[in-house]
Design an enzyme around this catalytic site. Structure first.
Site, PDB file in Angstrom:
ATOM      1  CG  ASP A  69     -11.285  10.390 -20.264  1.00  0.00           C
ATOM      2  OD1 ASP A  69     -12.110   9.956 -20.565  1.00  0.00           O
ATOM      3  OD2 ASP A  69     -10.805  12.328 -20.366  1.00  0.00           O
ATOM      4  CB  ILE A  70     -15.278   8.026 -24.463  1.00  0.00           C
ATOM      5  CG1 ILE A  70     -14.320   7.353 -25.546  1.00  0.00           C
ATOM      6  CG2 ILE A  70     -16.442   8.177 -25.402  1.00  0.00           C
ATOM      7  CD1 ILE A  70     -14.300   6.283 -26.740  1.00  0.00           C
ATOM      8  CG  ASP A  82     -13.723   9.989 -15.198  1.00  0.00           C
ATOM      9  OD1 ASP A  82     -14.810   8.729 -14.190  1.00  0.00           O
ATOM     10  OD2 ASP A  82     -14.923  11.249 -15.543  1.00  0.00           O
TER      11      ASP A  82
END
Length: 245
Positions: free
Chosen positions: A7-8, A94
């Site tokens: 998860d960036i 996200d």
């Protein structure tokens, strides 16, 4: 099944390995580098990986993981819930992963997911596994910077763990506005949700949850505090696609 989820975000990159649904080797870094991928490959034999990124995914991730099954995560990727968002192509990945995680953690239950990070997001999921949408507002640090940058004299303040409602100087007044104002916003969202779904579950996640949950004495914040909820959702999406193929 052994999987890698990445998860960036705007500030940090979080990643973890899942082995039979159990998270391990979790890390949170400001700068995600090739050494992180190499270390994982030395320790694990991966069955697949997935990436959620607010920007372009670094090329080295796919280069180093060549040969490992990759599920490309975008608004067209099959997911184990129904997406009712009117413009799915504009929905943050996200937020979609959070909705999937909520359905896994609270199946057949209405859910509200509150994620406190760079922005604060509120996402609503029905007991039928339908993502309905939600709300986005500025995060604590974004609010603090805005007060400082859009005024002549207000200072940029640090975030305290707790503060009184009544500030006695400029710094504590700003901190009160930031912390208590945001807490009140969150309480209002929870009350709205609970009026609609008294038995629904509220999940709280994100790097700034410590400022907004642990500091309050109000029992309305008796929520399910889940760290790294995006990674849980990403793993569900990854496994869903691997099983389908």
């Amino acid at each position: 099944m052994t999987t890698l989820t990445i998860d960036i975000g705007n500030t940090l990159t979080k990643f973890a390995v899942f082995q039979n649904d159990e998270m391990s080797n979790f890390q949170s870094v400001e700068c995600f580098e090739t050494t992180h991928i190499r270390t994982i490959l030395e320790q694990f034999c991966l069955d697949g990986y997935i990436v959620s990124s607010v920007a372009k995914t670094p090329d080295f991730i796919h280069e180093l993981l060549k040969g490992v099954k990759h599920v490309n995560f975008d608004h067209q990727t099959p997911i184990p819930i129904i997406n009712r968002y009117e413009t799915p192509e504009t929905l943050g990945l996200d937020r979609l992963a959070l909705a999937v995680a909520a359905t896994k953690l609270a199946p057949q239950t209405d859910a509200l997911v509150i994620s406190a990070g760079t922005c604060i997001t509120y996402d609503f999921i029905t007991s039928k596994g339908e993502y309905m949408g939600g709300a986005i507002s500025p995060g604590l640090r974004m609010r603090a910077r805005a007060l400082h940058e859009y005024t002549e004299r207000l200072p940029l303040v640090d975030l305290p763990i707790d503060v009184d409602y009544c500030g006695t100087n400029s710094t504590s007044a700003i901190q009160s506005g930031l912390l208590k104002g945001t807490q009140d916003e969150i309480k209002a969202k929870i009350l709205f949700f609970k009026e609609k779904s008294p038995t629904g579950k509220v999940f709280f996640t994100g790097g700034d949850q410590k400022y907004l949950v642990n500091s309050t004495k109000n029992r309305i914040f008796a929520t399910y505090n889940i760290s790294n909820m995006v990674l849980i959702g990403l793993n569900e999406i990854l496994q869903h696609n691997i099983k389908q193929s």
